[in-house]
Scaffold this motif. Structure first.
Motif, mmCIF file in Angstrom:
data_model
loop_
_atom_site.group_PDB
_atom_site.id
_atom_site.type_symbol
_atom_site.label_atom_id
_atom_site.label_comp_id
_atom_site.label_asym_id
_atom_site.label_seq_id
_atom_site.Cartn_x
_atom_site.Cartn_y
_atom_site.Cartn_z
ATOM 1 N N PRO A 610 1.572 34.220 26.112
ATOM 2 C CA PRO A 610 0.497 33.887 25.177
ATOM 3 C C PRO A 610 0.877 34.097 23.717
ATOM 4 O O PRO A 610 0.540 33.259 22.862
ATOM 5 C CB PRO A 610 -0.641 34.819 25.606
ATOM 6 C CG PRO A 610 -0.416 35.031 27.068
ATOM 7 C CD PRO A 610 1.082 35.064 27.227
ATOM 8 N N ALA A 611 1.536 35.170 23.387
ATOM 9 C CA ALA A 611 1.931 35.404 22.005
ATOM 10 C C ALA A 611 2.910 34.341 21.528
ATOM 11 O O ALA A 611 2.849 33.887 20.378
ATOM 12 C CB ALA A 611 2.532 36.795 21.846
ATOM 13 N N GLU A 612 3.814 33.919 22.415
ATOM 14 C CA GLU A 612 4.766 32.871 22.050
ATOM 15 C C GLU A 612 4.054 31.528 21.837
ATOM 16 O O GLU A 612 4.428 30.750 20.964
ATOM 17 C CB GLU A 612 5.834 32.747 23.133
ATOM 18 C CG GLU A 612 6.719 33.973 23.259
ATOM 19 C CD GLU A 612 7.720 33.822 24.388
ATOM 20 O OE1 GLU A 612 7.456 32.991 25.290
ATOM 21 O OE2 GLU A 612 8.736 34.523 24.370
ATOM 22 N N VAL A 613 3.039 31.285 22.649
ATOM 23 C CA VAL A 613 2.273 30.042 22.492
ATOM 24 C C VAL A 613 1.621 30.001 21.112
ATOM 25 O O VAL A 613 1.683 28.987 20.395
ATOM 26 C CB VAL A 613 1.227 29.914 23.608
ATOM 27 C CG1 VAL A 613 0.288 28.752 23.312
ATOM 28 C CG2 VAL A 613 1.915 29.693 24.953
ATOM 29 N N LEU A 614 0.978 31.097 20.701
ATOM 30 C CA LEU A 614 0.309 31.118 19.396
ATOM 31 C C LEU A 614 1.315 31.039 18.262
ATOM 32 O O LEU A 614 1.036 30.402 17.226
ATOM 33 C CB LEU A 614 -0.554 32.366 19.273
ATOM 34 C CG LEU A 614 -1.774 32.445 20.214
ATOM 35 C CD1 LEU A 614 -2.605 33.679 19.888
ATOM 36 C CD2 LEU A 614 -2.628 31.201 20.120
ATOM 37 N N SER A 615 2.448 31.644 18.411
ATOM 38 C CA SER A 615 3.468 31.555 17.348
ATOM 39 C C SER A 615 3.939 30.129 17.168
ATOM 40 O O SER A 615 4.057 29.630 16.038
ATOM 41 C CB SER A 615 4.648 32.484 17.685
ATOM 42 O OG SER A 615 4.232 33.833 17.705
ATOM 43 N N ALA A 616 4.220 29.461 18.281
ATOM 44 C CA ALA A 616 4.657 28.065 18.187
ATOM 45 C C ALA A 616 3.521 27.190 17.650
ATOM 46 O O ALA A 616 3.743 26.265 16.851
ATOM 47 C CB ALA A 616 5.117 27.577 19.559
ATOM 48 N N LEU A 617 2.303 27.488 18.078
ATOM 49 C CA LEU A 617 1.159 26.706 17.595
ATOM 50 C C LEU A 617 0.946 26.914 16.106
ATOM 51 O O LEU A 617 0.552 25.981 15.385
ATOM 52 C CB LEU A 617 -0.091 27.108 18.376
ATOM 53 C CG LEU A 617 -1.315 26.201 18.223
ATOM 54 C CD1 LEU A 617 -1.007 24.806 18.737
ATOM 55 C CD2 LEU A 617 -2.509 26.787 18.968
ATOM 56 N N ASP A 618 1.209 28.113 15.625
ATOM 57 C CA ASP A 618 1.101 28.387 14.191
ATOM 58 C C ASP A 618 2.095 27.536 13.407
ATOM 59 O O ASP A 618 1.762 26.970 12.360
ATOM 60 C CB ASP A 618 1.343 29.875 13.958
ATOM 61 C CG ASP A 618 1.257 30.237 12.489
ATOM 62 O OD1 ASP A 618 0.310 29.793 11.816
ATOM 63 O OD2 ASP A 618 2.160 30.944 12.006
ATOM 64 N N GLU A 619 3.305 27.422 13.914
ATOM 65 C CA GLU A 619 4.298 26.580 13.253
ATOM 66 C C GLU A 619 3.868 25.109 13.271
ATOM 67 O O GLU A 619 4.017 24.384 12.285
ATOM 68 C CB GLU A 619 5.646 26.736 13.965
ATOM 69 C CG GLU A 619 6.244 28.123 13.878
ATOM 70 C CD GLU A 619 6.703 28.471 12.475
ATOM 71 O OE1 GLU A 619 7.002 27.535 11.696
ATOM 72 O OE2 GLU A 619 6.748 29.670 12.154
ATOM 73 N N ILE A 620 3.328 24.677 14.370
ATOM 74 C CA ILE A 620 2.899 23.277 14.466
ATOM 75 C C ILE A 620 1.742 23.002 13.506
ATOM 76 O O ILE A 620 1.709 21.976 12.803
ATOM 77 C CB ILE A 620 2.489 22.957 15.911
ATOM 78 C CG1 ILE A 620 3.722 23.022 16.819
ATOM 79 C CG2 ILE A 620 1.835 21.583 15.992
ATOM 80 C CD1 ILE A 620 3.388 22.871 18.289
ATOM 81 N N ASN A 677 -4.522 36.623 20.317
ATOM 82 C CA ASN A 677 -5.605 36.167 19.434
ATOM 83 C C ASN A 677 -5.038 35.777 18.082
ATOM 84 O O ASN A 677 -4.167 36.471 17.537
ATOM 85 C CB ASN A 677 -6.651 37.278 19.271
ATOM 86 C CG ASN A 677 -7.931 36.766 18.622
ATOM 87 O OD1 ASN A 677 -8.028 35.604 18.268
ATOM 88 N ND2 ASN A 677 -8.897 37.645 18.470
ATOM 89 N N ALA A 678 -5.566 34.650 17.539
ATOM 90 C CA ALA A 678 -5.180 34.188 16.202
ATOM 91 C C ALA A 678 -6.439 34.092 15.346
ATOM 92 O O ALA A 678 -6.989 33.017 15.147
ATOM 93 C CB ALA A 678 -4.464 32.845 16.275
#
Length: 929
Positions: A610-620, A677-678
């Protein structure tokens, strides 16, 4: 006394009117003003006087029948009340023998002062006495005399005056000569002449119509203006009654008014009268004012009146009233038409304004093609396309009415006008008008037409009662969208030019609103399609979870927004629960949400933490906010705008993709859930028998800001636990703070025992909280943890040796047979052997085999190696390389993911009773060669 100049003689008839009938045996020339003197009733002073006075005009019959009434006593009221005639007599000695009371009033001498006195000495000024004595001597000699005599009256305001005296010789009972004298004050006489002349001038020269009724309510006289107004010679009105002038109804009103004024003496002004004049059938309108006439003594002698032709003024007033009515109707239309973006509602609003203020019944037809979304329906240009009746209103009937214009029902009818239906069109019915009908012509030419009503002898249907019908095309933006029909029934005024212009204006206003409603409906449907495509299905399913969700857009106009939720199935029957909120509202936020949701699903399928998903989503998200999707530019621009430090202050925050998101992955086998969480509000957890609490998930920074790592926590969730993910629109509004909203959410989740269904829990939460503030979108995702039973899981550890391949096949066969999945045994054995073989060849450490049975069958093979398997196309000469290709052909899906201690390779098979069957194994094997 001096002689009176010729021409100044008072007529003998006027003087003789106070004498007895025996004395009036001769007459002289009639005075020119005598006919104009007002008539009066007999005086009450004496019978002989009253018999000589004129009476009101009567017909010969009425005069004969009422002759005895002439001799009855009545109040004084003759002309002599106006001119004050005085009388006295001279004896044989030239002295005053008789002296009347009028003589006392005129000459100022009492009876005692006058009797026996010389008249010259009594009231003639001294300088005229000598000549007056000679005149008196002549009179006593038997001569008649008429002249002007100055007199002196000390009691009069001016102490002197001039009297016109008429002296007539007489004889006493002894045969002696005497004289009878009649005196009239010249000033009063001349004033009466002046008043009569002025009255004649007013009566004859006035631009108003004067008329005079006698006490018998018959006309005595009219002036020329009255004769001109009523269209007859003035002489024709003498003796006429109200019934000779007007229709009976109006004559009754006028006669009653005349009688009322004559009896009460109260004037009547501006009484309206309607009638016609000879030779002209046009209805005329007159305004009549009446007042009672009195004699000098106050006795009523008739009713006078003024008549004014107000036909033109009435027409102008009606025109002005029509203009005011139209303006009021347009003002009402502006306030009432177009309040809703619904086609049928707008059509009904038009009819609510028109009926009954403008017409008696009306209908609205709209093109069927426009209603179903076609931009240019066939037949639209020539008016023959299908129409649907969307509204009807009537003030004279309870149901639809035929408007006198035939129509064609059904799409297969021809357009030549043959076979036109005669029954009324029902609301909601689809029909067409014949090509040559007035309605089709109006649609084709975009011009309003007036259709006269039909003859009542044609049929007994309601259409024969119509006076006229206005057929008005509804034009919006140079496009005809439908047809409005307004009808008036018999007895109403037919439609005129002003009515047509008003109807066109009303139809145009409604057409614009209807077209706006049509465009809104089209855009709304497109927006809903977009929104539905960006959200998961209405009833998402997941292994080990009971799920319920709600979405409420904050923008009621478009029903789209930036909030989203998602339920993503992951390998191993795990489920990712996602709730996010893009900053902003409307379609732009919905587009941004769709991009981020797609990115989330893509990242989730990579089976990242989950943390990796949000990090990648933040970059996108940062890259999406930059021109051309530039990653660096997006990051810089996002940071600057997020901190409100734009250089020129003109940047639009809506152009930057800033969002909050919470991402959770639930494993139904281990009952553990991992959260990241973001910047999103924390999830709410309700464990069985416990109160709702906010989970302590690290908040993190919103997506698109960047610069901060995301943290994740893992929590074990027992079966029956309730997890609620939501957006801030549910708990935050301008009416209360975020903390108050969170507290209210926790309280609403503490549901009573009667609330069992998760859908009921969602409804309870939304009904308890303030969800209609319209300030922000609301997304709510609730999941009740059920887990997977131990009977649905097979988990084994295998040593890293070749014989583990056979052992794995044996274990898989036994487990499937115990589950009753014999149909899957062969395929499962083959694919398990391939995965275990790859783990032995390319992996490291101990091998773990796990079978999971839920809605599908999942097989997982774990090892400690970090090298991910890669599928390739084996050549015909290769001895290996076909294992993963075989897995891909025979399974419903396969893949691999990293684990904290290596990797997991998995495949999934559909159950035999599933809606989708797996691929045929023979065909799959043959396709490899």
């Amino acid at each position: 006394m001096s002689e009176k100049p010729a021409g100044a003689d008072m007529p003998e008839e006027a003087v003789g009117s106070q004498m007895s009938p025996k004395s009036r045996t001769s007459s002289s020339s009639r005075s020119p003003i005598a006919p104009a003197l007002p008539s009066s009733s007999p005086s009450s002073s004496s019978v002989s006087n009253s018999s000589s006075l004129p009476v009101p005009y009567r017909s010969p019959e009425s005069s004969l029948s009422s002759a005895p009434s002439v001799w009855q006593s009545s109040p004084p009221g003759s002309i002599y009340d106006y001119i004050r005639v005085a009388s006295f007599s001279l004896g044989p000695d030239g002295r005053i023998a008789q002296w009347s009371r009028r003589a006392t009033e005129l000459l100022g001498l009492s009876h005692e002062e006058a009797i026996g006195k010389d008249p010259v000495e009594a009231f003639v000024p001294p300088e005229l006495r000598e000549a007056s004595r000679r005149t008196v001597a002549d009179i006593l000699d038997g001569r008649e005399w008429t002249g002007l005599v100055p007199y002196y009256n000390p009691q009069a305001p001016q102490a002197h005056g001039i009297a016109e005296v008429y002296v007539m010789p007489a004889e006493t009972e002894h045969g002696e000569r005497s004289a009878l004298c009649i005196a009239v004050d010249v000033t009063a006489l001349r004033g009466l002449e002046t008043d009569l002349a002025a009255s004649q001038a007013v009566f004859g020269q006035s631009p108003l119509g004067f008329f005079l009724f006698g006490t018998d309510l018959r006309m005595l006289r009219v002036n020329e203006r009255f004769a001109t107004v009523f269209g007859r010679p003035a002489e024709a009105y003498r003796g006429a009654s109200a019934y000779d002038l007007l229709p009976r109804g109006e004559a009754d009103r006028l006669a009653a008014a005349l009688r009322q004024v004559l009896d009460s003496g109260q004037s009547l002004t501006d009484m309206p009268i309607v009638g016609t004049v000879p030779g002209n059938p046009e209805r005329r309108r007159w305004s009549i004012s009446l007042y009672r006439l009195h004699s000098g003594s106050g006795r009523p002698i008739g009713v006078a009146g003024l008549a004014t032709d107000v036909t033109g003024r009435r027409r102008a007033e009606q025109e002005a009233a029509g203009v005011r009515r139209n303006l009021a109707l347009l003002n009402e239309a502006g306030a009432r038409i177009g309040t809703s973006l619904d086609l049928e509602t707008t059509a009904r609003e038009l009819l609510d304004v028109a009926v009954p203020q403008f017409c008696d019944l009306a209908s609205v037809d709209l093109y069927q093609g426009l209603l179903v979304g076609d931009e240019t329906p066939s037949g639209l240009a020539d008016g023959s396309a299908e129409l649907r009746r969307v509204a009807f209103a009537s003030a004279v009937s309870a149901g639809p009415v035929g408007f006198g214009d035939s129509y064609l029902s059904g799409s297969g009818a021809s357009g030549d006008g043959a076979g036109g239906a005669t029954k009324p069109v029902q609301v909601g019915e689809v029909h067409r008008y014949p090509f040559n009908s007035p309605s089709a012509v109006a649609l084709r030419t975009a011009r309003a037409r007036v259709v006269p009503g039909r003859d009542g002898g044609e049929s007994l249907e309601m259409g024969t009662m119509l006076q006229s019908t206005l057929v008005v095309p509804m034009v919006a933006r140079d496009t005809v969208v439908g047809l409005a029909q307004f009808s008036r029934t018999k007895g109403s005024e037919p439609f005129g030019e002003r009515d047509t212009a008003l109807a066109v204006e009303l139809a145009a206003r409604a057409a614009v609103s209807i077209d706006n409603a049509r465009l809104y409906r089209r855009e709304h449907e497109r927006a809903l399609i977009l929104q539905r495509s960006l959200l998961p299905p209405g009833d998402p399913e997941a292994a080990g979870l009971d799920i319920a969700c709600r979405y409420l857009p904050g923008n009621a106009a478009t029903e789209v927004g930036g909030d989203w939720f998602d339920v993503i199935e992951l390998p191993g029957h795990r489920t990712a629960l996602v709730v996010g909120d893009v900053m902003g509202r409307g379609l732009r936020a919905a587009v941004a949400m769709g991009e981020l949701r797609t990115a989330v699903r893509t990242l989730a399928l990579l089976d990242l933490e989950p943390a990796e998903v949000l990090s990648a989503l933040d970059e996108i998200a940062a890259g999406l906010g930059a021109p051309g999707g530039s990653h660096a530019g997006g990051r810089a621009g996002s940071r600057a705008l997020a901190r409100g430090k734009a250089a020129d202050g003109s940047s639009d925050l809506a152009e930057v993709y800033l969002a909050t998101c919470v991402y959770a992955v639930y494993d139904p086998v281990t009952r553990r859930c991992t959260f990241a969480n973001a910047g999103h509000p924390p999830p709410v957890l309700v464990e069985p028998g416990e109160s709702a609490l906010l989970m302590e998930v690290p908040p993190g920074m919103p997506l698109g800001v960047g610069g901060e790592p995301f943290e994740e926590i893992e929590v074990e969730l027992p079966d029956g636990a309730l997890l609620a993910l939501y957006t801030d629109g549910l708990v935050e509004s301008r009416d209360h703070t975020l903390d108050e909203g969170l507290q209210a959410l926790r309280a609403s989740l503490n549901t009573p025992d009667s609330v069992v269904s998760l859908e009921d829990v969602c409804d309870h939460v939304l009904s308890t909280l303030d969800t209609h503030h319209g300030e922000d979108d609301i997304a709510l995702l609730m999941a009740r943890m059920q887990g997977m039973s131990a009977d649905a899981v097979g988990d084994w550890q295998l040593p890293s040796e070749p014989k583990s391949v056979g052992r794995a096949r044996e274990l898989a066969r036994q487990q499937l047979e115990s589950w009753g999945m014999d149909e899957l045994v062969d395929t499962t054995e083959l694919l398990v052997s391939e995965l275990v073989t790859n783990a032995l060849r390319y992996g490291e450490g101990e091998i773990r085999l796990r079978l999971l049975l839920d809605r599908t069958l999942v097989c997982e093979v774990w090892d400690s190696g970090l090298v991910q398997p890669r599928r390739r196309r084996a050549r015909d000469t290769d001895e290996g390389g076909r294992g993963l290709q075989l897995v891909g052909l025979l399974s419903a899906g396969w893949g691999s993911r990293r684990t904290p201690h290596g990797k997991t390779v998995w495949f999934e098979l559909a159950l035999p009773n599933g809606q989708s069957s797996g691929p045929d194994s023979v065909e799959a094997l043959l396709s490899m060669w």
